[in-house]
Design a protein around this motif. Sequence first.
Motif, PDB file in Angstrom:
ATOM      1  N   ILE A 171      11.580 -17.405  20.500  1.00  0.00           N
ATOM      2  CA  ILE A 171      11.845 -17.632  22.279  1.00  0.00           C
ATOM      3  C   ILE A 171      11.783 -16.239  22.396  1.00  0.00           C
ATOM      4  O   ILE A 171      10.967 -15.795  23.593  1.00  0.00           O
ATOM      5  N   ALA A 172      12.705 -15.465  21.949  1.00  0.00           N
ATOM      6  CA  ALA A 172      12.532 -14.120  23.145  1.00  0.00           C
ATOM      7  C   ALA A 172      12.244 -13.086  23.001  1.00  0.00           C
ATOM      8  O   ALA A 172      11.030 -12.442  23.868  1.00  0.00           O
ATOM      9  N   GLU A 173      11.513 -13.237  21.668  1.00  0.00           N
ATOM     10  CA  GLU A 173      10.043 -12.498  20.900  1.00  0.00           C
ATOM     11  C   GLU A 173       9.183 -12.733  22.093  1.00  0.00           C
ATOM     12  O   GLU A 173       7.823 -12.163  22.965  1.00  0.00           O
ATOM     13  N   ALA A 174       8.817 -14.506  22.595  1.00  0.00           N
ATOM     14  CA  ALA A 174       7.355 -14.738  23.001  1.00  0.00           C
ATOM     15  C   ALA A 174       7.444 -14.576  24.710  1.00  0.00           C
ATOM     16  O   ALA A 174       6.415 -14.157  24.843  1.00  0.00           O
ATOM     17  N   LEU A 175       9.029 -14.430  25.260  1.00  0.00           N
ATOM     18  CA  LEU A 175       9.233 -13.943  26.199  1.00  0.00           C
ATOM     19  C   LEU A 175      10.078 -12.593  27.167  1.00  0.00           C
ATOM     20  O   LEU A 175       9.659 -12.708  28.222  1.00  0.00           O
ATOM     21  N   GLY A 176       9.505 -12.218  26.082  1.00  0.00           N
ATOM     22  CA  GLY A 176       9.858 -10.829  26.307  1.00  0.00           C
ATOM     23  C   GLY A 176      11.420 -10.458  26.910  1.00  0.00           C
ATOM     24  O   GLY A 176      11.569  -9.751  27.639  1.00  0.00           O
ATOM     25  N   MET A 177      12.498 -11.546  26.510  1.00  0.00           N
ATOM     26  CA  MET A 177      13.655 -11.172  26.903  1.00  0.00           C
ATOM     27  C   MET A 177      14.480 -10.550  26.081  1.00  0.00           C
ATOM     28  O   MET A 177      14.616 -10.861  24.528  1.00  0.00           O
ATOM     29  N   ALA A 178      16.062 -10.380  26.668  1.00  0.00           N
ATOM     30  CA  ALA A 178      17.360  -9.997  25.126  1.00  0.00           C
ATOM     31  C   ALA A 178      17.682 -11.194  24.624  1.00  0.00           C
ATOM     32  O   ALA A 178      17.946 -12.289  25.245  1.00  0.00           O
ATOM     33  N   PRO A 179      17.864 -11.189  23.354  1.00  0.00           N
ATOM     34  CA  PRO A 179      18.452 -12.400  22.706  1.00  0.00           C
ATOM     35  C   PRO A 179      19.710 -12.871  23.385  1.00  0.00           C
ATOM     36  O   PRO A 179      20.101 -13.905  23.356  1.00  0.00           O
ATOM     37  N   SER A 180      20.236 -11.981  24.122  1.00  0.00           N
ATOM     38  CA  SER A 180      22.282 -12.637  24.175  1.00  0.00           C
ATOM     39  C   SER A 180      21.433 -13.096  25.769  1.00  0.00           C
ATOM     40  O   SER A 180      21.978 -14.334  25.973  1.00  0.00           O
ATOM     41  N   SER A 181      21.057 -12.836  26.724  1.00  0.00           N
ATOM     42  CA  SER A 181      20.238 -13.278  28.076  1.00  0.00           C
ATOM     43  C   SER A 181      19.770 -14.449  27.543  1.00  0.00           C
ATOM     44  O   SER A 181      20.253 -15.572  28.011  1.00  0.00           O
ATOM     45  N   LEU A 182      18.555 -14.780  26.353  1.00  0.00           N
ATOM     46  CA  LEU A 182      17.949 -15.591  26.090  1.00  0.00           C
ATOM     47  C   LEU A 182      19.132 -17.528  25.631  1.00  0.00           C
ATOM     48  O   LEU A 182      18.977 -18.632  26.174  1.00  0.00           O
ATOM     49  N   SER A 183      20.372 -16.409  24.962  1.00  0.00           N
ATOM     50  CA  SER A 183      21.165 -17.546  24.515  1.00  0.00           C
ATOM     51  C   SER A 183      21.928 -18.559  25.353  1.00  0.00           C
ATOM     52  O   SER A 183      22.217 -19.791  25.606  1.00  0.00           O
ATOM     53  N   PHE A 184      21.616 -17.335  26.891  1.00  0.00           N
ATOM     54  CA  PHE A 184      22.877 -18.327  27.959  1.00  0.00           C
ATOM     55  C   PHE A 184      22.133 -19.046  28.599  1.00  0.00           C
ATOM     56  O   PHE A 184      22.141 -19.819  28.753  1.00  0.00           O
ATOM     57  N   HIS A 185      20.666 -18.910  28.443  1.00  0.00           N
ATOM     58  CA  HIS A 185      20.290 -19.718  29.297  1.00  0.00           C
ATOM     59  C   HIS A 185      19.567 -21.162  28.455  1.00  0.00           C
ATOM     60  O   HIS A 185      19.446 -22.047  28.898  1.00  0.00           O
ATOM     61  N   LEU A 186      19.452 -21.261  26.716  1.00  0.00           N
ATOM     62  CA  LEU A 186      19.691 -22.039  26.100  1.00  0.00           C
ATOM     63  C   LEU A 186      20.143 -23.114  26.013  1.00  0.00           C
ATOM     64  O   LEU A 186      20.016 -24.205  25.729  1.00  0.00           O
ATOM     65  N   ALA A 187      21.778 -22.348  25.996  1.00  0.00           N
ATOM     66  CA  ALA A 187      23.366 -23.398  26.432  1.00  0.00           C
ATOM     67  C   ALA A 187      22.594 -23.822  27.457  1.00  0.00           C
ATOM     68  O   ALA A 187      23.480 -24.901  27.930  1.00  0.00           O
ATOM     69  N   GLN A 188      22.209 -23.746  28.523  1.00  0.00           N
ATOM     70  CA  GLN A 188      22.160 -24.405  30.500  1.00  0.00           C
ATOM     71  C   GLN A 188      21.378 -25.467  29.993  1.00  0.00           C
ATOM     72  O   GLN A 188      21.661 -26.464  30.917  1.00  0.00           O
ATOM     73  N   LEU A 189      19.993 -25.075  29.596  1.00  0.00           N
ATOM     74  CA  LEU A 189      19.399 -25.977  29.162  1.00  0.00           C
ATOM     75  C   LEU A 189      19.576 -27.012  28.187  1.00  0.00           C
ATOM     76  O   LEU A 189      19.266 -28.022  27.873  1.00  0.00           O
ATOM     77  N   SER A 190      20.719 -26.851  27.311  1.00  0.00           N
ATOM     78  CA  SER A 190      21.361 -27.755  25.888  1.00  0.00           C
ATOM     79  C   SER A 190      22.598 -28.671  27.218  1.00  0.00           C
ATOM     80  O   SER A 190      22.197 -29.528  27.234  1.00  0.00           O
ATOM     81  N   GLU A 191      23.247 -27.937  28.522  1.00  0.00           N
ATOM     82  CA  GLU A 191      23.957 -28.570  28.679  1.00  0.00           C
ATOM     83  C   GLU A 191      23.436 -29.509  29.392  1.00  0.00           C
ATOM     84  O   GLU A 191      23.909 -31.287  29.686  1.00  0.00           O
ATOM     85  N   ALA A 192      22.106 -29.636  29.935  1.00  0.00           N
ATOM     86  CA  ALA A 192      21.855 -30.342  30.718  1.00  0.00           C
ATOM     87  C   ALA A 192      21.062 -31.558  29.822  1.00  0.00           C
ATOM     88  O   ALA A 192      20.527 -32.444  30.519  1.00  0.00           O
ATOM     89  N   GLY A 193      20.219 -31.064  28.669  1.00  0.00           N
ATOM     90  CA  GLY A 193      20.171 -32.385  27.777  1.00  0.00           C
ATOM     91  C   GLY A 193      18.589 -32.600  27.764  1.00  0.00           C
ATOM     92  O   GLY A 193      18.297 -33.270  27.440  1.00  0.00           O
ATOM     93  N   LEU A 194      17.683 -31.077  27.863  1.00  0.00           N
ATOM     94  CA  LEU A 194      16.254 -30.832  27.636  1.00  0.00           C
ATOM     95  C   LEU A 194      16.105 -30.351  26.572  1.00  0.00           C
ATOM     96  O   LEU A 194      15.435 -30.528  26.550  1.00  0.00           O
ATOM     97  N   VAL A 195      16.291 -29.762  26.076  1.00  0.00           N
ATOM     98  CA  VAL A 195      16.603 -29.194  24.744  1.00  0.00           C
ATOM     99  C   VAL A 195      17.867 -29.996  23.742  1.00  0.00           C
ATOM    100  O   VAL A 195      18.804 -30.595  24.114  1.00  0.00           O
ATOM    101  N   THR A 196      17.138 -30.313  22.554  1.00  0.00           N
ATOM    102  CA  THR A 196      18.450 -30.386  20.768  1.00  0.00           C
ATOM    103  C   THR A 196      18.022 -28.760  20.776  1.00  0.00           C
ATOM    104  O   THR A 196      17.264 -27.812  20.253  1.00  0.00           O
ATOM    105  N   GLN A 197      19.213 -28.840  19.815  1.00  0.00           N
ATOM    106  CA  GLN A 197      19.518 -27.538  18.484  1.00  0.00           C
ATOM    107  C   GLN A 197      19.856 -27.856  17.223  1.00  0.00           C
ATOM    108  O   GLN A 197      20.320 -29.364  16.760  1.00  0.00           O
ATOM    109  N   GLU A 198      19.036 -27.851  16.282  1.00  0.00           N
ATOM    110  CA  GLU A 198      19.174 -27.764  14.918  1.00  0.00           C
ATOM    111  C   GLU A 198      19.466 -26.418  13.951  1.00  0.00           C
ATOM    112  O   GLU A 198      18.840 -25.949  14.270  1.00  0.00           O
ATOM    113  N   ARG A 199      20.336 -27.246  13.360  1.00  0.00           N
ATOM    114  CA  ARG A 199      21.315 -25.899  12.302  1.00  0.00           C
ATOM    115  C   ARG A 199      19.784 -25.577  11.537  1.00  0.00           C
ATOM    116  O   ARG A 199      20.157 -27.062  10.619  1.00  0.00           O
ATOM    117  N   GLN A 200      19.402 -24.462  10.791  1.00  0.00           N
ATOM    118  CA  GLN A 200      18.437 -24.932   9.613  1.00  0.00           C
ATOM    119  C   GLN A 200      19.177 -23.103   8.817  1.00  0.00           C
ATOM    120  O   GLN A 200      19.070 -22.381   9.431  1.00  0.00           O
TER     121      GLN A 200
END
Length: 109
Positions: A38-67
């Motif tokens: 996702i970070a590569e596709a959007l041209g974002m720093a991974p650390s910045s993206l992690s913050f944004h994904l956490a916000q989306l996850s907290e809002a219940g809009l995304v799920t995460q699965e460890r593989q």
Amino acid sequence: MNDAAAIASLSALAQDNRLAAFRRLVRAGERGMSAGAIAEALGMAPSSLSFHLAQLSEAGLVTQERQHRTIIYRADYSAIYSLVGYLLENCCEADGCGAAALEALEQAS
């Protein structure tokens, strides 16, 4: 869905990087994407993206699965359908088309 959940979802999407990440996950479908992809596709720093994904996850809009050592993120379609349904549940109530709008939404899912 209630007012608080709708506000949390809309607030999470009301930021350009989070909206872009969410839209990217919607395009990815059920296979989802890793944070790095996702970070590569959007041209974002991974650390910045992690913050944004956490916000989306907290809002219940995304799920995460460890593989193994990777976390795969997916858009939670039921959450977004719930949000849209909540926004449309009183659609055109005076004209009587609210039920038709909800039925169309259910058929789309």
